[in-house]
Scaffold this active site. Sequence first.
Site, short mmCIF file in Angstrom:
data_model
loop_
_atom_site.label_atom_id
_atom_site.label_comp_id
_atom_site.label_asym_id
_atom_site.label_seq_id
_atom_site.Cartn_x
_atom_site.Cartn_y
_atom_site.Cartn_z
CB SER A 147 58.87 58.69 -23.82
OG SER A 147 59.12 59.61 -22.79
CG ASP A 154 56.65 55.84 -16.78
OD1 ASP A 154 57.56 56.62 -16.41
OD2 ASP A 154 56.33 55.68 -17.96
CG HIS A 198 59.76 56.11 -19.23
ND1 HIS A 198 58.47 56.56 -19.42
CD2 HIS A 198 60.51 56.73 -20.19
CE1 HIS A 198 58.44 57.42 -20.43
NE2 HIS A 198 59.66 57.53 -20.92
#
Length: 269
Positions: free
Chosen positions: A107, A214, A244
């Site tokens: 991320s 996601d 995610h």
Amino acid sequence: MAEAREHVLTGTRGSITVREWPAARPRYVALLVHGYGEHIGRYEEVAGVLVAHGAAVYGPDHAGHGKSAGERVLIEDFEDVVTDVHAVAELARSAHPDLPVVMIGHSMGGLIAARYAQRHQDGLTALVLSGPVIGDWELPRRLLALDEIPDTPISPAALSRDPAVGAAYAADPLVWHGPMKRPTVEAFVRTLETVAKSGDVGSLPVLWIHGDDDRLVALAGSRPGVEQLAGTGLTERIHPGARHEVFNETNKAEVFADVTRFLDGVLAR
């Protein structure tokens, strides 16, 4: 797995807490780079997989995150965070000077890892990006257009199809559950632009893993950034239905196998 150790380093803006998961006879070093609002302690299972695969694993809590110093989730310049991660790499290299180093960023950690690879490509053997904030991420632009950033925390349900993951996240006192801060959002925009204009990573092998459901970092937004960053060595694994946090998904065994298979191929060269 041997018990993890903690180190405290002097970072660019205060002390940085680093976790080390040692291996008895490591064949490589793995650097874990965590995402926004969380901390490296959430990567215990990932570290265990890597240690079993032969890695000595290191990962910091970024400034303003977890056990590290700084105002919570305030990052004014991601270049400073990259510098902090490089200090962690130097700590690892001092203990394991002859081992190859791989970096795994999730991320926001994917953005940091991408910029790290641009700045320190020669020091890496491989790069793994999980749901990376890279390319066209529209959230910062949307937030900066508002007079006030709303206090809307990340939905735990967006993390994984496993409800236990969201429940643990919501109950974790080291996770930030408040709003994003404007200087951090502005820093995201600047660093996305910096990565986009700073070239690819040449022949460095890159593995990109993403869930096609996601809801925090859209697959379609990341794709152009990953393809622009990766040079000649891109491998991608897109997992149907995954959200995610692919390392915490219901098919995480498959995701871990993606990583270890990729690293086996790289380390065998």
